[in-house]
Design a protein around this motif. Structure first.
Motif, short mmCIF file in Angstrom:
data_model
loop_
_atom_site.label_atom_id
_atom_site.label_comp_id
_atom_site.label_asym_id
_atom_site.label_seq_id
_atom_site.Cartn_x
_atom_site.Cartn_y
_atom_site.Cartn_z
N ALA A 202 0.84 -1.20 0.00
CA ALA A 202 0.00 0.00 0.00
C ALA A 202 0.87 1.25 0.00
O ALA A 202 0.59 2.22 -0.72
CB ALA A 202 -0.93 0.00 1.22
N ALA A 203 1.95 1.22 0.80
CA ALA A 203 2.88 2.37 0.83
C ALA A 203 3.52 2.57 -0.53
O ALA A 203 3.68 3.71 -1.01
CB ALA A 203 3.94 2.14 1.89
N TYR A 204 3.88 1.48 -1.20
CA TYR A 204 4.52 1.59 -2.52
C TYR A 204 3.57 2.22 -3.53
O TYR A 204 3.94 3.18 -4.24
CB TYR A 204 4.96 0.21 -3.00
CG TYR A 204 5.47 0.24 -4.42
CD1 TYR A 204 6.77 0.61 -4.71
CD2 TYR A 204 4.62 -0.07 -5.49
CE1 TYR A 204 7.23 0.68 -6.03
CE2 TYR A 204 5.06 -0.02 -6.80
CZ TYR A 204 6.37 0.36 -7.05
OH TYR A 204 6.81 0.43 -8.35
N TYR A 205 2.35 1.69 -3.64
CA TYR A 205 1.43 2.21 -4.66
C TYR A 205 0.95 3.62 -4.33
O TYR A 205 0.66 4.40 -5.25
CB TYR A 205 0.25 1.25 -4.83
CG TYR A 205 0.63 0.02 -5.62
CD1 TYR A 205 1.01 0.13 -6.96
CD2 TYR A 205 0.65 -1.23 -5.03
CE1 TYR A 205 1.38 -0.99 -7.69
CE2 TYR A 205 1.02 -2.36 -5.75
CZ TYR A 205 1.39 -2.23 -7.08
OH TYR A 205 1.77 -3.34 -7.79
N GLU A 206 0.89 3.98 -3.07
CA GLU A 206 0.56 5.36 -2.71
C GLU A 206 1.63 6.32 -3.22
O GLU A 206 1.33 7.38 -3.79
CB GLU A 206 0.42 5.48 -1.20
CG GLU A 206 0.06 6.87 -0.72
CD GLU A 206 -0.08 6.96 0.79
OE1 GLU A 206 -0.09 8.08 1.32
OE2 GLU A 206 -0.17 5.90 1.44
#
Length: 312
Positions: A202-206
């Motif tokens: 989730a942190a990556y795609y954000e």
């Protein structure tokens, strides 16, 4: 039950005498006698009869012997299951279709004699807990992700940068492209229902969405990969991003398109995590194997989130 005493019974039965059993076990004959006498007291039976030629099993001893052998075999298996170098190397690969699974398969092809136990943990927090508890030896994760610093005693090496493909149905506006820059994805709906808030992905795609102004949606239930492929095939307005090494199979009628994203290439940063004091020799072999592959990173312009830059 005293396994040393059980081992002494088996050695005496095989040797035929207390003296020869003592030699085989590298203990004194008196110690052999004491061990057997103590076990006989616990069991309430005589296991051996002394004879001029040595020691002969009684009827009770004959009944006990096969169980004694089974006890020792079970004890050996129990020790082997936790002894580094003899037990399987237990590695978390997140999911069987994803790049870490492919990396571990490549390692196994190069080291076919290394026994592996492959597990699928949910997120980096669960992987940290398992590493600290010693229930796994290593984990492939995007690390160190925001909100998930490496715990004391856990080490990490960046071992693989994975490009992305845009996956579309045949009627999507970008379906005919040979490759796409991230900027060309602006204004198109990218649907990734597996994004879970608080996870490393989730942190990556954000960060990816913020860097290029993308619209990445995670709404709706996640019914799994096959359901996602069905929706992408039937919905011209939706596309999804998948890792270039993610293994996907779909019905011929879906006519899905995998289009590489480049210029720059968004890279998902896979790292190997392990506990500093883990002595398993296969772990060292895995790290060496992955380090050789990491040296072949793409020379093209790449993008990675800020938290994944500056370390390798």
């Amino acid at each position: 039950m005293d396994l040393d005493a059980v081992r002494t019974v088996v050695a005496t039965a095989d040797a035929g005498s207390f003296h020869l059993a003592a030699v085989d076990l590298s203990i004194t004959q008196q110690a052999v006698s004491k061990r057997i006498a103590s076990l006989e007291k616990d069991l309430g039976v005589r296991l051996f009869t002394r004879t001029p030629r040595g020691a002969r099993l009684t009827l009770d001893g004959q009944a006990f012997l096969p169980h004694a052998r089974a006890l020792l075999a079970a004890a050996d298996r129990a020790v082997a299951s936790v002894r580094p170098g003899r037990r399987a190397l237990r590695v978390d690969v997140i999911g069987s279709r994803l790049a870490p699974s492919a990396l571990l398969r490549d390692f196994h092809r190069a080291h076919p004699d290394t026994e592996l136990d492959v597990v699928h943990l949910f997120d980096v927090a669960e992987a940290h807990a398992a590493l600290l508890a010693g229930t796994i030896d290593a984990s492939f994760r995007a690390a160190p992700a925001p909100g998930h610093p490496l715990p004391e005693g856990i080490l990490a090496e960046r071992v693989h940068d994975e490009p992305h493909d845009l996956l579309t149905g045949p009627a999507h506006a970008l379906a005919g492209a040979a490759s796409l820059t991230p900027e060309r994805l602006v204004g198109h709906r990218i649907w990734i229902p597996g994004i879970v808030p608080g996870t490393e992905w989730a942190a990556y795609y954000e960060d990816l969405a913020a860097a290029f102004g993308l619209t990445i949606e995670s709404t709706g239930p996640n019914f799994g990969v096959d359901a996602l492929l069905d929706v992408i095939a039937d919905t011209p307005s939706l596309a999804t991003l998948v890792g270039a090494q993610t293994r996907l199979v779909w019905p011929t009628g879906h006519d899905l398109r995998r289009i590489p994203v480049a210029g720059p290439v968004p890279m998902y940063p896979h790292a190997l995590l392990w506990r500093r004091d883990n002595p398993h020799p296969a772990l060292a072999a895995l790290r060496t194997h992955l380090a050789a592959g990491a040296a072949n990173r793409p020379a093209a312009a790449v993008w990675a989130p800020e938290w994944a830059r500056g370390w390798a």
